[in-house]
Every structure is written in structure tokens, then in C-alpha cells.
Motif scaffolding. Structure first.
Motif, PDB file in Angstrom:
ATOM      1  N   UNK A 299       0.855  -1.175   0.000  1.00  0.00           N
ATOM      2  CA  UNK A 299       0.000   0.000   0.000  1.00  0.00           C
ATOM      3  C   UNK A 299       0.892   1.227   0.000  1.00  0.00           C
ATOM      4  N   UNK A 300       0.663   2.139  -0.923  1.00  0.00           N
ATOM      5  CA  UNK A 300       1.535   3.304  -1.061  1.00  0.00           C
ATOM      6  C   UNK A 300       0.695   4.574  -1.111  1.00  0.00           C
ATOM      7  N   UNK A 301       1.059   5.536  -0.263  1.00  0.00           N
ATOM      8  CA  UNK A 301       0.395   6.822  -0.241  1.00  0.00           C
ATOM      9  C   UNK A 301       1.389   7.952  -0.390  1.00  0.00           C
ATOM     10  N   UNK A 302       0.855   9.147  -0.556  1.00  0.00           N
ATOM     11  CA  UNK A 302       1.713  10.302  -0.821  1.00  0.00           C
ATOM     12  C   UNK A 302       2.411  10.825   0.419  1.00  0.00           C
TER      13      UNK A 302
ATOM     14  N   UNK B  41       1.466  14.259  -4.686  1.00  0.00           N
ATOM     15  CA  UNK B  41       0.736  13.372  -5.588  1.00  0.00           C
ATOM     16  C   UNK B  41       1.529  13.164  -6.878  1.00  0.00           C
ATOM     17  N   UNK B  42       2.177  14.219  -7.365  1.00  0.00           N
ATOM     18  CA  UNK B  42       3.055  14.067  -8.530  1.00  0.00           C
ATOM     19  C   UNK B  42       4.161  13.066  -8.232  1.00  0.00           C
ATOM     20  N   UNK B  43       4.734  13.194  -7.057  1.00  0.00           N
ATOM     21  CA  UNK B  43       5.800  12.270  -6.672  1.00  0.00           C
ATOM     22  C   UNK B  43       5.277  10.844  -6.551  1.00  0.00           C
ATOM     23  N   UNK B  44       4.081  10.699  -5.981  1.00  0.00           N
ATOM     24  CA  UNK B  44       3.494   9.373  -5.845  1.00  0.00           C
ATOM     25  C   UNK B  44       3.337   8.705  -7.207  1.00  0.00           C
TER      26      UNK B  44
ATOM     27  N   UNK C 203      -4.925   7.657 -11.220  1.00  0.00           N
ATOM     28  CA  UNK C 203      -3.677   6.963 -10.914  1.00  0.00           C
ATOM     29  C   UNK C 203      -3.965   5.518 -10.517  1.00  0.00           C
ATOM     30  N   UNK C 204      -5.018   5.327  -9.710  1.00  0.00           N
ATOM     31  CA  UNK C 204      -5.380   3.975  -9.294  1.00  0.00           C
ATOM     32  C   UNK C 204      -5.762   3.114 -10.486  1.00  0.00           C
ATOM     33  N   UNK C 205      -6.516   3.686 -11.415  1.00  0.00           N
ATOM     34  CA  UNK C 205      -6.927   2.921 -12.598  1.00  0.00           C
ATOM     35  C   UNK C 205      -5.724   2.433 -13.389  1.00  0.00           C
ATOM     36  N   UNK C 206      -4.618   3.179 -13.317  1.00  0.00           N
ATOM     37  CA  UNK C 206      -3.422   2.791 -14.054  1.00  0.00           C
ATOM     38  C   UNK C 206      -2.588   1.760 -13.301  1.00  0.00           C
ATOM     39  N   UNK C 207      -2.492   1.901 -11.978  1.00  0.00           N
ATOM     40  CA  UNK C 207      -1.510   1.103 -11.240  1.00  0.00           C
ATOM     41  C   UNK C 207      -2.075   0.136 -10.200  1.00  0.00           C
TER      42      UNK C 207
END
Length: 307
Positions: free
Chosen positions: A103-106, A125-128, A185-189
Motif C-alpha cells: 500500500x503506497x500513499x503520498x 501526488x506528482x511524486x506518488x 492513478x489507481x486505474x493505471x496502477x
């Protein structure tokens, strides 16, 4: 419905305490043991004996459990460089025989960054998003090939992209209530989208957003797993509920309104309302880590009613 245990060790827990909880969760047939990734207590807790590192903890548990899934809700992206995190997760995955989930958050808790001298950058969020690109890129690079990445925040050149996780695809968890960017982002990763401490109505709204983002990307919405994390306070009767609520400094009525609290029948009914809007997995946030009878009650009186 998958049921998992979720802990907050920054509030005060040694590795030995976490080990007891993880092994009890495994023996009671919970699907997973997850922990937060924080270095500073929140609220009135003294936090003793002090923080434990999430991935060091999980490495230990990987060797002292056999079946249960292990992971973070959520690793703070501000704590680790993505290349280092990719190595850490791959190693713990190998140590566990392929039972790790990331699980990864910003990152959000600025006070813990100040307390331990950790930079708290803007544009997290960009970094995430770049971190996810780097981590997945490293893991997906074929053996013998190298990985390059030229982002705004991270640059990699001629990386051997090693080690590889045991799992062909380590499950990636993202979560939160961001309206547009986060669902995209979630839809991609992401393998799983988690809703922490939100109502049934907010869960419905955010699941719809994520499903729409998946459709926009051309990904089947049912390819994503949807979950909730909610504080647990289960008792056989009102007196036991009140005792457990008092032990964690919470009001029983507030917990019934906002968490998974009450008798087993009440909790089963509440989980059912989440299931109706799309929840497929529940993380029980356990705040009193010395009360292993609480886990047993959930496992024996709640779990069987959920199938």
C-alpha cells in the motif's frame, strides 16, 4: 468478504506485540495482517516504546508466519526513495514466500517529518505517480535488461532492476477520497482501492469514481478490488462493547456511527451495507493490541456470518 487485521503501531507497540497479533490473526484465519507506516503517535497516546519501521517489521513477520498476507496501509511515499522501496518490498516478498502487498500513499503527517528530520516536499501526488512508475518499471523489467526513467522528481539510468519479487505481480494498494487525480492513478496502477474511515455513502461515491476512471482507461472496473478500513470495537453485549471502547478512549455511540462497533450481529449488518455499495474486503483497525480475545470474537462470531 475477505477480513484482515490492521494495526497502528505508532500509538505504542513493540515488535513482540505485533508478532503476537500477526500470529493470532493467522491462527484465526484472517486473510491479512497490515500495519500503518508512521513514526509519530497521534492524539493522547504516549507512543511507548517508540515507533517501529513498517518494512523492518514486515521482514520479521515474513519469517515468523506462514500463510497470512502482509502489507502496509499505507507506506508513506515521503519516507523512501522508490528504487530503495522496490528493493525492500521485493526482498520481504522473497522472505515471505510471496505474501507481500504494497500500500503506497503520498504522505500527509507533516509533524512526524519535522520530528525525525524527513523532508516534506510539495507536489506529493506528482511524486506518488512517479514512484509508482519507477517501482512497477523496475519489477517489470526483464532479467538481463536495464531500466531507465527520466521524471521530474526521479531519474534512473542503467538500473539492473534487481531484485525481483517472488510474485509475478505484487498487489498494489492505493486509497483515499481524491475526486479525479487519485482515481486516475489507481486505474493505471492499483490492484486494490482502499477507503479509510469513510461512510457508506462516501464509499459508494468514491467507488463510482474509481470505476469510471477504470472505464475511461479501458480497464474493466471489476478488475479492481474495493476495500474499507474501519476501527473495530466488537463485544458480545453492550457492556463488552463499552469496555473495549473505553480501552481505546472512544465513545461507543461514535464508534457505532463511524466504525465497526457493536455486537457481532450489528457489525455483520454494517459490513453488509458496505458490501451493497461495492466493498469486497474489510480491514478491522485494532487499536488495543493486547486484547487478543477481540480478534477471536471477530473471527468466530463475525467472519462465519459473512461467508
Amino acid at each position: 468478504m475477505d477480513l484482515r487485521i490492521f494495526t497502528e503501531p505508532q500509538q505504542g507497540a513493540s515488535y513482540e506485540t505485533l508478532l503476537r497479533v500477526a500470529q493470532a490473526a493467522e491462527q484465526l484465519h484472517f486473510d491479512g495482517f497490515f500495519r500503518s507506516d508512521h513514526y509519530l503517535r497521534m492524539g493522547d497516546s504516549d507512543g511507548l516504546p517508540g515507533p517501529t519501521d513498517a518494512w523492518i517489521t514486515l521482514a520479521g513477520l515474513a519469517r515468523e508466519t506462514e500463510r497470512i498476507r502482509l502489507g502496509t496501509l499505507m507506506t508513506a511515499g515521503t519516507f523512501r526513495l522508490p528504487g530503495v522501496l522496490a528493493i525492500q518490498v521485493a526482498q520481504v516478498d522473497a522472505m515471505s514466500g510471496g505474501r507481500v502487498e504494497l500500500g503506497l500513499g503520498a504522505g500527509w503527517y507533516q509533524a512526524e517529518h519535522t520530528a525525525y528530520g524527513i523532508p516534506f516536499p510539495e507536489r506529493r501526488i506528482d511524486r506518488l505517480e512517479e514512484q509508482l512508475a519507477v517501482i512497477t518499471g523496475l519489477w517489470e523489467t526483464e532479467p538481463g535488461e536495464t531500466f531507465d526513467y527520466d521524471g521530474l522528481h526521479y531519474q534512473l539510468k542503467d538500473s539492473p532492476a534487481l531484485p525481483k519479487p517472488v510474485q509475478a505481480h505484487v498487489p498494489l494498494l492505493l486509497g483515499g477520497m481524491g475526486a479525479k487525480r487519485l482515481p486516475a492513478i489507481a486505474a493505471r496502477y492499483a490492484t486494490e482501492f482502499n477507503l479509510p474511515f469513510v461512510s457508506v455513502d462516501d464509499t459508494r461515491t468514491q467507488i463510482q469514481r474509481v470505476r469510471a476512471a477504470c472505464a475511461e482507461r479501458g480497464r474493466p472496473a471489476d478488475d479492481m478490488l474495493y476495500s474499507n478500513a474501519l476501527v473495530a470495537c466488537v463485544g458480545r453485549d453492550d457492556a463488552e462493547v463499552a469496555r473495549r471502547a473505553s480501552a481505546i478512549g472512544r465513545d461507543p455511540a461514535e464508534l457505532r456511527a463511524n466504525g465497526l462497533a457493536g455486537t457481532p450481529a450489528e457489525v455483520v449488518d454494517r459490513i453488509g451495507r458496505y458490501a451493497e455499495v461495492g466493498t469486497q474486503r474489510v480491514y478491522f483497525q485494532i487499536l488495543d493490541l493486547d486484547d487478543l480475545d477481540h480478534l477471536e470474537l471477530i473471527a468466530t462470531e463475525v467472519g462465519p456470518q459473512l461467508g
